[in-house]
Enzyme design. Structure first.
Site: not given
Length: 282
Positions: A46-48
């Site tokens: 979903s996010e980095t």
């Protein structure tokens, strides 16, 4: 090419392989935005996050990427990054510089272990959502139990209240139609009562068909509920999310103040480290 260490956490859970996955690169110095974006696409979480030196006295600056775009703020990356830095710095509060300003995260420890974090979020402002009929048709429902309103907290989140948690669980939205409503839009469908709510968040325009646990949506959801008198100001709520994609998450949110003025929006949860490693980037 240079080697960059990273940590992978599951956020908004204390159980490995549940919650919302996050990769935190400990030192993003020297990496271009293009390389950061390509790395986020490679990992496809979903996010980095890429941690960088702060500009204005915070403990660190962070850049946050979904698989398709950089975002100015997102909740589970802030919480997960605070857990990573908190283990090293041993500070009670971690201050993280984001695209929307510095976000403090208060950390609680038991027996030397981090067990909970609570972030202060910006107070979002409600705005009307012009494409209500298209939104409802894309979700596959006829109406919302509350006015459909949007709040910007990094991404723009729009909220649709449904009649029951079973209705939320049964949703099968048209992802192409949702994506056509606008890039960067998070569509939040929820139901509940008594301080406990179930939500699902769809953001295909950000490369996230369904998110397991959305911290940036939890604060505005609490604001939305308080404004429409479904909860009281100062009441902490529990938000469950992610069960339909086998990544159950639990978030906590609270709005302090009153109808005349909101003083504080707080969102909390826990996180667990599941992997560490290195990437060759450059």
């Amino acid at each position: 090419m240079s080697t960059h260490a990273y940590t992978i956490l599951d956020v908004f859970t204390s159980t490995p392989l549940q919650g919302n996955q996050l990769a935190v690169f400990h030192d993003g110095a020297g990496l271009s935005g293009e390389v950061m974006q390509r790395t986020a696409r490679e990992l496809n979480l979903s996010e980095t996050v890429f941690v960088l030196p702060a500009h204005d006295g915070a403990d660190a600056r962070m850049r946050i990427f979904t698989p398709l775009a950089e975002v100015s703020f997102a909740g589970h990356p802030v919480l997960g990054t605070a857990f990573v830095l908190g283990q090293r710095l041993q500070a009670p509060v971690i201050r993280l510089e984001t695209g929307v300003g510095v976000i403090p995260v208060a950390l609680r420890r038991e027996g030397g272990q981090l067990v909970f974090g609570e972030m202060d979020q910006l107070v979002p402002t409600a705005e009307p959502f012009a494409r209500e009929r298209e939104l409802l048709d894309a979700i596959g429902v006829s109406r919302s139990e509350l006015p459909i309103e949007a709040y910007r907290n990094g991404p723009l989140h729009v909220y649709v209240a449904l009649e029951s948690e079973q209705t939320v669980a049964a949703l099968r939205p048209d992802m192409a139609a949702l994506e056509a409503l606008g890039d960067g839009l998070g569509v939040n469908c929820f139901a509940g009562a008594g301080g406990r709510f179930k939500t699902r968040m769809f953001a295909p325009g950000l490369g996230v068909a369904e998110d397991p646990g959305t911290g940036s949506a939890a604060g505005p959801l609490a604001v939305h509920l308080a404004r429409h008198r479904w909860i009281g100001y100062g009441e902490q709520i529990e938000i469950s999310q992610g069960a339909e994609i086998d990544r159950p998450s639990l978030l906590h949110a609270r709005v302090e103040g009153g109808e005349d003025r909101i003083d504080r929006v707080a969102v909390g949860g826990t996180a667990v480290v599941v992997a560490r490693g290195e990437y060759r980037l450059g």
